[in-house]
Design an enzyme around this catalytic site. Structure first.
Site, PDB file in Angstrom:
ATOM      1  N   HIS A 113      -7.632  -0.454   5.116  1.00 58.09           N
ATOM      2  CA  HIS A 113      -6.540   0.188   5.857  1.00 58.09           C
ATOM      3  C   HIS A 113      -6.756   1.694   5.752  1.00 58.09           C
ATOM      4  CE1 HIS A 113      -2.731   0.726   7.706  1.00 58.09           C
ATOM      5  NE2 HIS A 113      -2.054   1.052   6.623  1.00 58.09           N
TER       6      HIS A 113
ATOM      7  N   HIS B 118       5.498  -6.309  11.276  1.00 57.37           N
ATOM      8  CA  HIS B 118       5.035  -4.927  11.392  1.00 57.37           C
ATOM      9  C   HIS B 118       4.711  -4.539  12.835  1.00 57.37           C
ATOM     10  CE1 HIS B 118       2.898  -1.182  10.554  1.00 57.37           C
ATOM     11  NE2 HIS B 118       3.325  -1.241   9.317  1.00 57.37           N
TER      12      HIS B 118
ATOM     13  N   ASP C  13       0.221  -8.248  10.464  1.00 60.20           N
ATOM     14  CA  ASP C  13       0.396  -6.912  11.051  1.00 60.20           C
ATOM     15  C   ASP C  13       0.202  -6.944  12.569  1.00 60.20           C
ATOM     16  OD1 ASP C  13       0.089  -4.243  11.795  1.00 60.20           O
ATOM     17  OD2 ASP C  13      -1.572  -3.841  10.425  1.00 60.20           O
TER      18      ASP C  13
ATOM     19  N   HIS D 247       1.583   3.829   2.000  1.00 54.96           N
ATOM     20  CA  HIS D 247       2.195   4.546   3.122  1.00 54.96           C
ATOM     21  C   HIS D 247       3.716   4.548   3.013  1.00 54.96           C
ATOM     22  CE1 HIS D 247      -1.524   4.133   5.912  1.00 54.96           C
ATOM     23  NE2 HIS D 247      -1.524   5.277   5.246  1.00 54.96           N
TER      24      HIS D 247
ATOM     25  N   ASP E 268      21.063  11.463   6.116  1.00 54.10           N
ATOM     26  CA  ASP E 268      21.200  12.818   6.640  1.00 54.10           C
ATOM     27  C   ASP E 268      21.555  13.700   5.456  1.00 54.10           C
ATOM     28  OD1 ASP E 268      21.706  15.161   7.919  1.00 54.10           O
ATOM     29  OD2 ASP E 268      23.336  14.422   9.168  1.00 54.10           O
TER      30      ASP E 268
ATOM     31  N   HIS F 144      -5.328  -0.065  11.747  1.00 52.68           N
ATOM     32  CA  HIS F 144      -4.753  -1.387  12.020  1.00 52.68           C
ATOM     33  C   HIS F 144      -5.694  -2.235  12.877  1.00 52.68           C
ATOM     34  CE1 HIS F 144      -0.733  -0.385  10.421  1.00 52.68           C
ATOM     35  NE2 HIS F 144      -1.008   0.817  10.883  1.00 52.68           N
TER      36      HIS F 144
ATOM     37  N   HIS G 166       0.845  -1.199   0.000  1.00 53.84           N
ATOM     38  CA  HIS G 166       0.000   0.000   0.000  1.00 53.84           C
ATOM     39  C   HIS G 166       0.877   1.244   0.000  1.00 53.84           C
ATOM     40  CE1 HIS G 166       0.830  -0.707   4.255  1.00 53.84           C
ATOM     41  NE2 HIS G 166       0.512   0.548   4.510  1.00 53.84           N
TER      42      HIS G 166
HETATM   43 ZN   LIG Z   1       2.793   0.263   7.943  1.00 56.39          ZN
HETATM   44 ZN   LIG Z   2       0.024   1.503   6.445  1.00 52.75          ZN
END
Ligand SMILES: [Zn+2]
Ligand SMILES: [Zn+2]
Length: 632
Positions: A216, A467, A271, A150, A520, A445, A148
């Site tokens: 989600h 996760h 998850d 994210h 960085d 979640h 997904h």
């Molecule tokens: Zn995640």
């Molecule tokens: Zn996610």
């Protein structure tokens, strides 16, 4: 491909036991000769052969000429190729999710995420998975699958593409969101983006991969079922079991259940984010009802609602509630604007043109006719909401009577920044509604109830929690045990761990580099834990430097050493202390010289020790001590 989805495979479905006890799973039933030692090149050809055989048998089955039971003779005939899974990130932290699924020597990468730095990583912009293993095996990587959109699953892609080009699979929205960073980094021509649809099953490299819809906090997320020689490996992705999702696209438990019955799920990876939380995560649509109530109660006030820009369903519900009350919607923040445009183009977000207004025009409207949807829900210092709170937004100023809704929960580590923004908002006389005040946010979640439901639907032979931080995974293991998945059937893995799934079961299979890769600025991987330790000492205690010149021939200190400090303060008698420090450093150096020490290292050590002891004894502080010895 899609019409094959419901076909079952030969040689399977015969081993399930009623109590879910370990069973013989024959997997993708490769032909008998696959048990023999074989060259890598042959492996691929054989896999194709197995595919052909499977399709053929499936067709035969569909026409009723064979049955799952009848073809069970293949089961147990010879051994099947082992499958290896290597966890590069996400097991021990929320972020930088990345795993490798290895079949027949070929590798599929599942997610390439980033993590935002912890407070003990000063100056670090991002944390990546360690790509050493992937770099060393780049010629074996057949593709990247993104579950997904994210960033903890997609944000590292641009950095991986620097190392080698690779095809990337995911839903259309996922790929569009992932492309943002890839395009920014100028890496777009190093990836081939291949969209996949709900329920699609396609061969990617070494195995069939099936994309199963899950709900989600971003649309079009997938669980992934890998059809391997060792049976089905089901990865839940980030998910919840939302029975009333905003877009009506539910977690496809039916398909998971069908796979569990035939051919059976060999290994479940699920998850763990909310594995500590009892009960069920409420449906996303409950937020819509709350928002309607909140809007209705404040008809004359201007609203600014902030949420994650990728949370398209949340944006939809904010827009729906606002429009229902006769408001116009404006977006604030670059990523919000971008994602709203993208989601409307993909048909995932419905906001009529005449309900949208440019942010620059909202001052002309009555407060009761305005709803601004903004970024900045995490209190990020440069974000739209933080700037509004500081009175520094160039489009408009907050006014007393405005209402700010924070429709998100702070990611662990961000609570302080969010709290500070809320304080600033209150100082401006603004009413703030956050998830602690009203139900304006729900998690994306699954909680324990849903996690248990997933186990009960999928009835996996083996289980590995993924996760989550360590405690989340440990709780997920406990939950599995309470569901009867116990003993050798569960494995708690961490970043860098590899496991092997073979005919005899699930085993640990060594480790690979799985540490943090720090970004960085433009530097990737140059910062190690040593640098961060130094930064922490500098941040917490400051630095005291002694600069001294030493005449090696004469064996004496030239002049008086200088003491330079930064970030270190000792208020009373500082001058007296600095005088003493100069004297101590001189004494220590002269002592070392008289003992015949002429090398930099020994002289440095002597000065550091003397100065450190003095500062420590007198102030009870431990600043970094840096001697600078110049020899003439
Ligand atoms: Zn995640
Ligand atoms: Zn996610």
């Amino acid at each position: 491909m899609k019409n094959e989805r419901r076909t079952s495979e030969p040689g399977k479905g015969t081993g399930s036991t009623k109590d879910g006890a370990p069973r013989k799973v024959s997997g993708n039933a490769l032909p008998k000769e696959s048990g023999k030692a074989q060259a890598k090149a042959q492996a691929k050809a054989q896999a194709n052969k197995a595919e052909a055989k499977r399709s053929h048998s499936a067709a035969a089955k569909a026409s009723g000429t064979t049955s799952a039971k009848g073809s069970g003779t293949t089961a147990g005939a010879g051994s099947h190729d082992a499958v290896r899974i290597v966890f590069l990130g996400g097991l021990g932290e929320i972020g930088r999710n990345c795993a490798c699924i290895e079949v027949n020597g070929r590798i599929l990468v599942l997610d390439v995420g980033i993590m935002f730095p912890d407070p003990d990583m000063p100056g670090v912009d991002l944390v990546l998975p360690d790509f050493t293993y992937l770099r060393e095996n780049a010629d074996r990587v057949d593709g990247v699958i993104l579950t997904h959109g994210h960033e903890d699953h997609t944000g590292g892609l641009a950095y991986l593409l620097r190392d080698f080009p690779v095809p990337v699979y995911g839903s259309e929205l996922t790929l569009a969101l992932a492309r943002n960073r890839v395009d920014e980094a100028g890496m777009a021509d190093r990836a081939q983006f291949i969209p996949v649809r709900d329920g699609e099953r396609r061969r990617i490299g070494p195995c069939d991969v099936e994309f199963i819809p899950v709900t989600h906090s971003v649309p079009h997320a997938f669980a992934t079922a890998f059809h391997t020689p060792q049976g089905i490996i089901l990865h839940s992705g980030d998910f919840k079991i939302d029975l009333h999702p905003v877009d009506g696209r539910r977690t496809d438990l039916a398909r998971m259940g069908a796979l569990a019955s035939d051919p059976g799920i060999r290994l479940l990876l699920a998850d763990s984010t909310n594995a500590e939380e009892p009960g069920f995560t409420p449906s996303e649509s409950t937020v819509g009802a709350t928002l309607e109530r909140v809007f209705l109660a404040r008809p004359d006030q201007r609203f600014i609602v902030t949420c994650f820009a990728s949370h398209i369903h949340r944006v939809q519900q904010v827009a729906d509630a606002a429009i229902a009350e006769g408001r116009l919607v404006a977006t604030l923040g670059l990523s919000m604007k971008k994602n709203v445009t993208l989601a409307r183009r993909l048909g995932l977000l419905e906001i009529p043109d005449d309900s949208l207004v440019d942010i620059e025009d909202i001052d002309d409207l009555d407060p009761g006719r305005v709803c601004v949807i903004s970024t900045g829900s995490q209190g990020e210092p440069m974000s739209a909401l933080s700037r509004l709170a500081a009175g520094e937004n160039r489009f408009f100023q907050l006014q007393e009577n405005d209402v700010v809704v924070i429709s998100a929960h702070p990611i662990p580590g961000n609570e302080w920044s969010v709290g500070r923004v809320i304080d600033s908002l209150y100082r401006r006389g603004v009413e703030v509604i956050h998830s602690g005040v009203d139900a304006v946010h729900v998690s994306g979640h699954a909680r324990q109830g849903e996690l248990a439901m997933l186990m009960s639907v999928t009835r996996p032979e083996f289980f590995i929690p993924v996760h989550g931080e360590y405690r989340h995974m440990a709780n997920h293991i406990r939950l599995a045990e309470s569901m009867g998945i116990t003993g050798d059937r569960v494995l708690l893995c961490e970043d860098g761990d590899a496991v092997r799934l073979d005919d005899s079961g699930l085993h640990r299979d060594g480790t690979v580099p799985g540490g943090y890769l720090f970004v960085d600025g433009s530097s990737v991987g140059d910062i190690g834990h040593g640098v961060l330790r130094d930064r922490m000492v500098l941040a917490e205690e400051g630095v005291v430097m002694a600069v001294a010149t030493v005449d090696l021939k004469q064996g004496e200190v030239v002049g008086t050493p200088q003491i330079v400090t930064r970030g270190w303060a000792y208020d009373h008698d500082t001058e007296v202390l600095l005088d003493e420090a100069r004297a101590e450093v001189t004494k220590a150096l002269e002592h070392a010289l008289s003992n015949g020490s002429h090398d930099h290292e020994t002289l440095n050590r002597a000065a550091r020790k003397a100065l450190g002891r003095l500062v420590g004894d007198r102030t009870r502080q431990r600043p970094m001590i840096v001697p600078v010895i110049v020899t003439v």
